[in-house]
Design a protein around this motif. Structure first.
Motif, PDB file in Angstrom:
ATOM      1  N   VAL A 393      -2.966  16.867 -22.616  1.00  0.00           N
ATOM      2  CA  VAL A 393      -2.809  15.229 -23.015  1.00  0.00           C
ATOM      3  C   VAL A 393      -1.781  14.728 -22.032  1.00  0.00           C
ATOM      4  CG1 VAL A 393      -4.352  15.366 -24.925  1.00  0.00           C
ATOM      5  CG2 VAL A 393      -1.701  15.368 -25.089  1.00  0.00           C
ATOM      6  N   LYS A 394      -0.542  15.492 -21.984  1.00  0.00           N
ATOM      7  CA  LYS A 394       0.729  15.061 -21.409  1.00  0.00           C
ATOM      8  C   LYS A 394       0.383  14.839 -19.872  1.00  0.00           C
ATOM      9  CE  LYS A 394       3.166  19.331 -20.380  1.00  0.00           C
ATOM     10  NZ  LYS A 394       4.177  19.879 -20.565  1.00  0.00           N
ATOM     11  N   ALA A 395      -0.523  15.342 -19.302  1.00  0.00           N
ATOM     12  CA  ALA A 395      -0.978  15.136 -17.908  1.00  0.00           C
ATOM     13  C   ALA A 395      -1.994  14.142 -17.784  1.00  0.00           C
ATOM     14  CB  ALA A 395      -1.469  16.451 -17.345  1.00  0.00           C
ATOM     15  N   MET A 396      -2.378  13.604 -18.803  1.00  0.00           N
ATOM     16  CA  MET A 396      -3.468  12.607 -18.671  1.00  0.00           C
ATOM     17  C   MET A 396      -3.025  11.135 -18.080  1.00  0.00           C
ATOM     18  SD  MET A 396      -6.282  12.787 -21.454  1.00  0.00           S
ATOM     19  CE  MET A 396      -7.143  11.665 -20.947  1.00  0.00           C
ATOM     20  N   PRO A 397      -3.615  10.343 -17.349  1.00  0.00           N
ATOM     21  CA  PRO A 397      -3.224   9.502 -16.607  1.00  0.00           C
ATOM     22  C   PRO A 397      -2.896   8.002 -17.763  1.00  0.00           C
ATOM     23  CG  PRO A 397      -5.610   9.461 -16.146  1.00  0.00           C
ATOM     24  CD  PRO A 397      -5.138  10.767 -16.817  1.00  0.00           C
ATOM     25  N   ALA A 398      -1.791   7.451 -17.584  1.00  0.00           N
ATOM     26  CA  ALA A 398      -1.735   6.172 -18.557  1.00  0.00           C
ATOM     27  C   ALA A 398      -2.217   5.003 -18.194  1.00  0.00           C
ATOM     28  CB  ALA A 398       0.013   6.189 -18.635  1.00  0.00           C
ATOM     29  N   ILE A 399      -3.413   4.876 -18.672  1.00  0.00           N
ATOM     30  CA  ILE A 399      -4.074   3.547 -18.349  1.00  0.00           C
ATOM     31  C   ILE A 399      -4.115   2.707 -19.450  1.00  0.00           C
ATOM     32  CG2 ILE A 399      -6.371   2.631 -17.544  1.00  0.00           C
ATOM     33  CD1 ILE A 399      -6.909   5.543 -16.422  1.00  0.00           C
ATOM     34  N   GLN A 400      -3.781   1.404 -19.257  1.00  0.00           N
ATOM     35  CA  GLN A 400      -3.847   0.431 -20.116  1.00  0.00           C
ATOM     36  C   GLN A 400      -5.064  -0.233 -20.370  1.00  0.00           C
ATOM     37  OE1 GLN A 400       0.245  -1.040 -17.813  1.00  0.00           O
ATOM     38  NE2 GLN A 400      -1.062  -2.875 -18.739  1.00  0.00           N
ATOM     39  N   PRO A 401      -5.474  -0.390 -21.665  1.00  0.00           N
ATOM     40  CA  PRO A 401      -6.922  -1.051 -22.202  1.00  0.00           C
ATOM     41  C   PRO A 401      -7.077  -2.356 -21.511  1.00  0.00           C
ATOM     42  CG  PRO A 401      -5.339  -1.377 -23.822  1.00  0.00           C
ATOM     43  CD  PRO A 401      -4.706  -0.581 -22.912  1.00  0.00           C
ATOM     44  N   ASP A 402      -8.467  -2.601 -21.441  1.00  0.00           N
ATOM     45  CA  ASP A 402      -9.007  -3.787 -21.133  1.00  0.00           C
ATOM     46  C   ASP A 402     -10.180  -4.073 -21.691  1.00  0.00           C
ATOM     47  OD1 ASP A 402     -11.360  -3.456 -19.420  1.00  0.00           O
ATOM     48  OD2 ASP A 402      -9.852  -2.378 -18.329  1.00  0.00           O
ATOM     49  N   LYS A 403     -10.550  -5.294 -21.683  1.00  0.00           N
ATOM     50  CA  LYS A 403     -11.683  -5.836 -22.740  1.00  0.00           C
ATOM     51  C   LYS A 403     -13.153  -5.305 -22.320  1.00  0.00           C
ATOM     52  CE  LYS A 403     -12.465 -10.410 -20.219  1.00  0.00           C
ATOM     53  NZ  LYS A 403     -12.371 -11.696 -20.587  1.00  0.00           N
TER      54      LYS A 403
END
Length: 447
Positions: A393-403
Motif C-alpha cells: 500500500v505504501k507504493a500505491m498512487p496517492a489519488i484524490q477522490p472526485d464525485k
C-alpha cells in the motif's frame, strides 16, 4: 463504505460461518446512541481549560456529537474520553444503507448537524469539495498525516489539495491462502516465495494453468477473473479529467488478462461474495483469495480451528477495499474540540490500540513500522503480516477522490464483467461502458 464493501455486508448471511467485527469497514444496522461521560457536561459548547489531563496535555471539556455507520467509533469515543474525562462524546450510529441520505439531509437543512461525521470511501468524493467540511489544513492537519500511507491521506483531500477528512486506518489487501493447500499445489507455503510466484498477471496465468492441470481441473488458483477489478481499480488514472471521460489504457491490458484467466481455467468462476466463494475460502478448493485485511470475519474459526492455518502474499499490485474518513462540520461551534478528536485518531496511540484490539491496519505509517517485526494475527501464525500489506500500500498512487470515480468504476466493472462472461472484444466492452456513462452523466464529455 466502498461499493464492493457494501456487497460483502448485504450478502454476508449466506456465506459467513463465524460472525465477528468487521474491523476497518464495519457497520451496524443499529440506530443507537452511545454517550461517554456526563451527558450534561458542557452541553454543546466546548471549551479548552488550562491545566493538564491524564495524558499530560491541556485539559479539555465540552461535548461532541459524532455521526457514523461504523460500530468501532464507540471504542474510539471511549478511548478519547478516558484521556479527556471532561469531554462527553455522543456517538449516533445509523444503518449504513440509510446513513448517506440522512447525513446529506441534515447538512443541507443545517439542523441537528453533528460536529464530526464519517464518510465512506464509496462516496467521500461527493462530499470532499463541499462547503460542509472544515479545512483541516488551516488547523495544522497536514502535520497530522505527514507519516501517513500516501493513498490514505490523499483520499481526504479536496481537489484544491486541502485536507478535509482523515482516516485512522488503511484497508490493504493481499492473497490469502491455506498453507497446506499452497504446499500441495504451489510447492511452498512461504509468503515471500508465493509473492514472487504471483508478482505479475502473466505469472498468475501460467501458474493457474499448472494448478488446473495438476488437479485435473478440480482446483483453481484464484476465485474469479473479476479479482483484477479490485486489485487494479486504484492503480489507474481517474475516470474524468477536465470534464471528459478518460479510459486509462491500462484497462485494456487488465481486460485482456481477465479473458486469458477465464479461457485457461485459472479462476473458479465464483461470483464475488457468493456462497460458493465463501465456501472455497474455507475449504481450500481455491488456492488464493484476494482479501482485504479487515475481512477475517469471513473465516470459519469455530473452536480456533483456523488459527495458524493461513498465510498472506502480495498481489501483483497493491490494493485496498473500503475506508472510513472523519471530517468536521464547517459550522460546528466546537471546532477546536472536534479537531482534538481528529488529532487523537490520527495519532499513534489510538492506531496502536486499534491494531492490537481489532487487527485494523493503521493509516499512519509510523504505526506500521513500529510493528513490522512483532505484530502477529491468530489466523496467520508466526507470519509478520504487516510486511506484505505495508510494502504493497505504501507504493500505491496517492489519488484524490472526485464525485465521479466510484460510480463510473462500478459501470466499468459491470461492462467488463459482462464482457468476460460473453467473451466480448475490448472494443465492445468500451462501447457499452461509454453508453452507460453518457446516459448517467450527461455533463461528462464522452467521445
Amino acid at each position: 463504505m466502498k461499493t464492493t464493501t457494501k456487497k460483502w455486508l448485504t450478502t454476508a448471511t449466506s456465506v459467513v460461518l463465524a460472525a465477528g467485527l468487521l474491523a476497518g469497514c464495519g457497520t451496524s444496522n443499529n440506530n443507537n446512541t452511545t454517550n461517554t461521560g456526563d451527558t450534561n457536561a458542557g452541553g454543546n459548547n466546548a471549551t479548552t481549560n488550562t491545566g493538564t489531563n491524564n495524558g499530560g496535555t491541556q485539559a479539555l471539556s465540552g461535548k461532541l456529537v459524532i455521526w457514523t455507520f461504523f460500530d468501532q467509533v464507540k471504542d474510539m469515543a471511549e478511548q478519547f474520553h478516558a484521556k479527556n474525562p471532561g469531554v462527553t462524546v455522543d456517538v449516533k450510529m445509523f444503518p449504513g444503507d440509510q446513513y448517506q441520505t440522512k447525513l446529506l439531509t441534515a447538512l443541507q437543512s443545517g439542523k441537528d448537524v453533528p460536529d464530526i461525521f464519517d464518510l465512506e470511501r464509496g462516496y467521500i468524493g461527493k462530499f470532499i469539495d463541499s462547503q460542509f467540511l472544515t479545512d483541516l489544513s488551516a488547523k495544522g492537519g497536514d502535520d497530522l498525516v505527514k507519516d501517513y500511507i500516501p493513498y490514505v491521506q490523499a483520499l481526504g483531500r479536496s481537489t484544491d489539495g486541502k485536507l478535509k477528512a482523515i482516516s485512522d486506518h488503511s484497508s490493504p489487501g493481499g492473497f490469502w491462502y491455506q498453507k497446506d493447500i499452497a504446499k500441495k499445489y504451489l510447492g511452498t507455503d512461504d509468503p515471500d516465495k508465493i509473492s514472487d510466484m504471483v508478482s505479475s498477471w502473466d505469472k498468475i496465468i501460467e501458474l493457474g494453468k499448472k494448478v488446473a492441470a495438476d488437479s485435473g481441473g478440480k482446483e483453481h488458483l484464484i476465485q474469479n477473473a473479476g479479482d483484477l477489478f479490485d486489485i487494479e481499480a486504484y492503480n489507474t488514472q481517474p475516470w474524468v479529467k477536465d470534464g471528459k471521460l478518460t479510459i486509462d489504457p491500462k484497462w485494456q491490458t487488465v481486460y485482456e488478462n481477465q479473458l486469458k484467466i477465464r479461457a485457461n481455467n485459472v479462476d473458479a468462476k465464483l461470483p464475488f461474495m457468493s456462497a460458493g466463494w465463501g465456501n472455497a475460502l474455507n475449504d481450500g478448493s481455491v488456492v488464493l483469495t484476494s482479501m482485504p485485511a479487515w475481512a477475517g470475519f469471513m473465516i470459519d474459526n469455530k473452536d480456533n480451528k483456523a488459527n495458524g492455518k493461513f498465510g498472506v502474499a502480495k498481489t501483483p499490485e497493491g490494493f485496498y477495499v473500503g475506508g472510513t474518513y472523519r471530517g468536521i462540520y464547517s459550522k460546528s461551534p466546537n471546532q477546536d474540540l472536534a479537531y482534538e478528536f481528529i488529532k487523537y485518531i490520527a495519532g499513534t496511540e489510538w492506531q496502536q490500540h486499534n491494531l492490537e484490539k481489532t487487527g485494523n491496519m493503521p493509516g499512519n505509517g509510523a504505526v506500521y513500522e513500529a510493528n513490522l517485526d512483532t505484530y502477529k494475527s491468530p489466523f496467520f501464525g508466526e507470519q509478520n503480516i504487516l510486511k506484505p500489506y505495508y510494502e504493497s500500500v505504501k507504493a500505491m498512487p496517492a489519488i484524490q477522490p472526485d464525485k465521479y470515480g466510484e460510480d463510473i468504476l462500478s459501470k466499468w466493472r459491470k461492462a467488463a464483467g459482462d464482457g468476460i462472461a460473453n467473451n466480448s472484444s475490448y472494443d465492445d466492452v468500451v462501447a457499452a461502458f461509454k453508453k452507460e456513462v453518457k446516459n448517467t452523466f450527461p455533463e461528462v464529455s464522452v467521445d
